[in-house]
Design an enzyme around this catalytic site. Sequence first.
Site: not given
Ligand code: GDP
Length: 476
Positions: A88, A91-92, A136
Amino acid sequence: ESITVQELANRMAEKGADLVKALFKMGTAVTLNQPIDQDTAELLVEEFGHRIQRVSDADVEIGMQGEADAPETLQPRAPVVTIMGHVDHGKTSLLDALRGTNVVSGESGGITQHIGAYQIKTKGGDLITFLDTPGHEAFSEMRARGANVTDIVILVVAADDGLMPQTIEAINHTKAAGVPMIVAINKCDKPDANPQKVRERLLEHEVIVEDMGGETQDVEVSALKRQGLDALIDKILLQSELLELTANPDRAAEGNVIEAQLDKGRGAVATVLVRRGTLKVGDTFVIGAESGKVRAMINDKGQQVKQAGPSTPVEVLGLSGVPMAGDQLTVVENEARAREVAAYRQEQATKKRTTAAPTSFEHMFSALNTKVIEYPVVVKGDVQGSVEAIVSSLNKISTDEIKVRILHSGVGAITESDVTLAAASRAPLIGFNVRPNAKARQLAEREKISLRYYDVIYDLLEEVRGEMAGQLAPER
Ligand code: GDP
């Protein structure tokens, strides 16, 4: 040693039925799946006009570990980047945002394909390849299989959440691999974002960013608002320049499987990241223990391509079966040779599965030839206090000749991530009053990782000390 008629036919690239016929003429009535002995097999091979060629280890070691290319053949290649970080933290979102910066995506008319990796062209015309399986575990699993495909890791840390357990795991996996890291402090658009705190907390894990006098590049971004992406790309290119990444594009291709699956309509398909050489339609190859001939290649934009050079990810069609992530692709001169090498690899893989000893210390140490011998280890414990005590005691038993290297330490059950990390460095995994979960145990068995459980710190230290001393015995 025996071989079935069908297997022999495969290796000679002949029809099984023809072999059965020939055998019948020779006075032996067998069916396709019956084994025949070595002498009979050799007779058949000669009968069919093939040379008897034994596959030696050296023959099969063609590939990454093989001969280096002459310096004058080397040309710059694109960096291969993996994104890691806590769940969260974005990354994606960051992968998607970076993909959106591709200057050619609009005009190519292709439809974005998720093939496990993609390449962007920056405004300045540089290429960057991203592996889009974040995390990872995938990273270290590939490494455990001998595929160090990543040149640069981007560590994503959410500025509002800070360093979390998987952030620390990612740091340790990256360090164990010796891959340079760029920290992307994400979600900087949020009102409660505190990027400075992230930088400070990173110090505790020996990740020192430039502002703090260190050498690790960091950049504030917002994947959501697409801010800071150009700066991040610049830092990737700068890091890539420092690494002087090159490959010889004009040779038979070698690469690694990023992902593979059985596709309903298309059969076995694999996304291959070309490491050196150029992969072409029509090329005959061995891929892990499978073989094949490139029937078609599809890039990350969904377009058919005729060839793919170093650092390019492509989906390859025309495989005999589904290989595993990390498996190596090697282009060979002909199909008979491909079958031969594939069969040999399959045999070796089976042998390894049935005879491999659990991670032995001999193995670990023989893999290292640095002056100071390192003793890598992963430590998990039930409470912070005992983990700290173990880590500090382990560090104390290091000597000038042999040093304990804690790849990762933490509180809680032994997880798959711990196992993949240990496996990638062939390190033992120590559990203090903790056990692995079911998945981690299965993985440890598969990877033949040495799992040790203790409930008395003294016992743990004595055993490690004994093994370290054993490694420094005079016969070395
Ligand atoms: P992952 O689990 O690392 O792949 O995370 P995701 O890309 O799925 O992002 C998790 C949550 O964080 C989602 O609801 C995204 O919309 C939110 N999010 C990701 N990047 C940002 C950002 O730069 N700013 C904000 N406010 N939210 C973000």
